[in-house]
Design an enzyme around this catalytic site. Structure first.
Site, short mmCIF file in Angstrom:
data_model
loop_
_atom_site.label_atom_id
_atom_site.label_comp_id
_atom_site.label_asym_id
_atom_site.label_seq_id
_atom_site.Cartn_x
_atom_site.Cartn_y
_atom_site.Cartn_z
CB SER A 134 -0.97 -0.05 1.19
OG SER A 134 -2.00 0.89 1.04
CG HIS A 170 -5.42 -1.50 -1.29
ND1 HIS A 170 -4.85 -2.68 -0.85
CD2 HIS A 170 -4.85 -0.50 -0.54
CE1 HIS A 170 -3.99 -2.41 0.12
NE2 HIS A 170 -3.96 -1.10 0.32
#
Length: 242
Positions: A134, A170
Site C-alpha cells: 500500500s 488495492h
C-alpha cells in the site's frame, strides 16, 4: 548477498493474518526475500512503519511475524527520535527493507526530514530489495492515490521517484481506486501508472518493470496510460507464485 540489480517489489500484499501471531508473511514477502539472494542463513529484514506513526504495537507484530518466519528483524522508527544512529549504514546491512501501509503523505514528509529518502536510495542502488504494501508500494513511485488527507482519495505527486510511474494499490477492493486513477492519469496530474489488485505485486529491476506476480489465483495487475485523448487500461500477464 545483495540483489544483483536495484530491485523493488511494490505490492498490495505480502502479509496476512497469522494462526498464532497477529500477522504472518505471505508469498510476496517470501519472493522479496528470495530476490535478495540471502541463502544459507537467516535473511535480515528491516521494517519501516512510519506511515503508521511508528506504532509500537504494529512494530511488535511485524517483529513477531518475522521471527516466526525465520527472518532476523530490525526496524527504523523516527519517533520521538531515530532509534538508529546511522540509518544509511543500517539499511545497507539488510537483505530486504519492508514498508508497512498507512499515510504515505506523512511517510514521505518524515523520511525527507530525516534523510531516510537518501538512505533508502543508497540501499536500493546497492541491491537491498525494497518492498512493502500500500503506502509501502506507492512511496517508491512518482505518486499515486492516497487517503492520507481523508476518505476521498486525492493524488499525491511527490513520491520518492525511484520509479518514474504512478502506482495504484488495492485496485479491486476499494471502489474509488480504479476510476480515480483513470481520472488523474487522464488529466495529466499523474503519469502513466501501474496498479495491483490485492495479492499482486510489481517487480522492477532498476526502473524497468520485469513482471507482475501474485500470491493468489485471482489478483491482476494493470498499466494505465492515455490514448487518443482517453485513458487505456491494459491487463498485464501475472505469474502466480503458488
Amino acid at each position: 548477498m545483495p540483489s544483483d540489480a536495484p530491485t523493488i517489489l511494490a505490492t498490495s500484499g505480502g502479509i496476512g493474518a497469522g494462526l498464532r501471531t497477529r500477522f504472518a508473511f505471505t508469498a510476496l514477502t517470501d519472493f522479496a526475500v528470495a530476490l535478495s539472494g540471502a541463502d544459507g542463513r537467516a535473511p535480515r529484514v528491516c521494517f519501516l512503519a512510519t506511515a503508521m506513526g511508528d506504532d509500537k504495537t504494529t512494530l511488535h507484530y511485524l517483529t513477531e511475524a518475522a521471527q516466526a518466519r525465520g527472518f532476523i528483524p530490525s526496524h527504523i522508527s523516527l519517533f520521538p527520535m531515530p532509534n538508529v544512529a546511522d540509518t544509511r549504514a543500517h539499511l545497507l546491512e539488510q537483505d530486504v527493507v519492508w514498508v508497512f501501509g498507512g499515510s504515505v503523505a506523512n511517510l514521505l514528509a518524515l523520511w525527507r526530514m530525516h534523510g531516510l529518502d537518501r538512505a533508502l536510495y543508497a540501499a536500493w542502488e546497492a541491491g537491498v530489495v525494497l518492498t512493502g504494501i500500500s503506502a509501502g508500494s506507492i512511496c517508491w513511485h512518482s505518486g499515486g492515490l492516497t487517503d492520507s488527507f481523508g476518505p476521498t482519495l486525492q493524488p499525491i505527486v511527490n513520491g520518492l521517484q525511484f520509479l518514474p510511474y504512478a502506482n495504484g494499490v488495492h485496485y479491486d477492493t476499494e471502489a474509488q481506486r480504479r476510476p480515480m486513477l483513470h481520472e488523474f492519469v487522464g488529466n495529466g496530474t499523474l503519469p502513466p501508472a501501474y496498479a495491483t489488485d490485492d495479492g499482486a505485486g510489481l517487480l522492477y529491476r532498476g526502473t524497468t518493470l520485469v513482471e507482475a506476480v501474485a500470491e493468489n489465483d485471482s489478483a491482476g495487475a494493470y498499466f494505465v496510460t492515455t490514448d487518443d485523448g482517453g485513458v487505456l487500461e491494459t491487463a498485464l500477464d501475472v505469474r502466480r507464485l503458488r
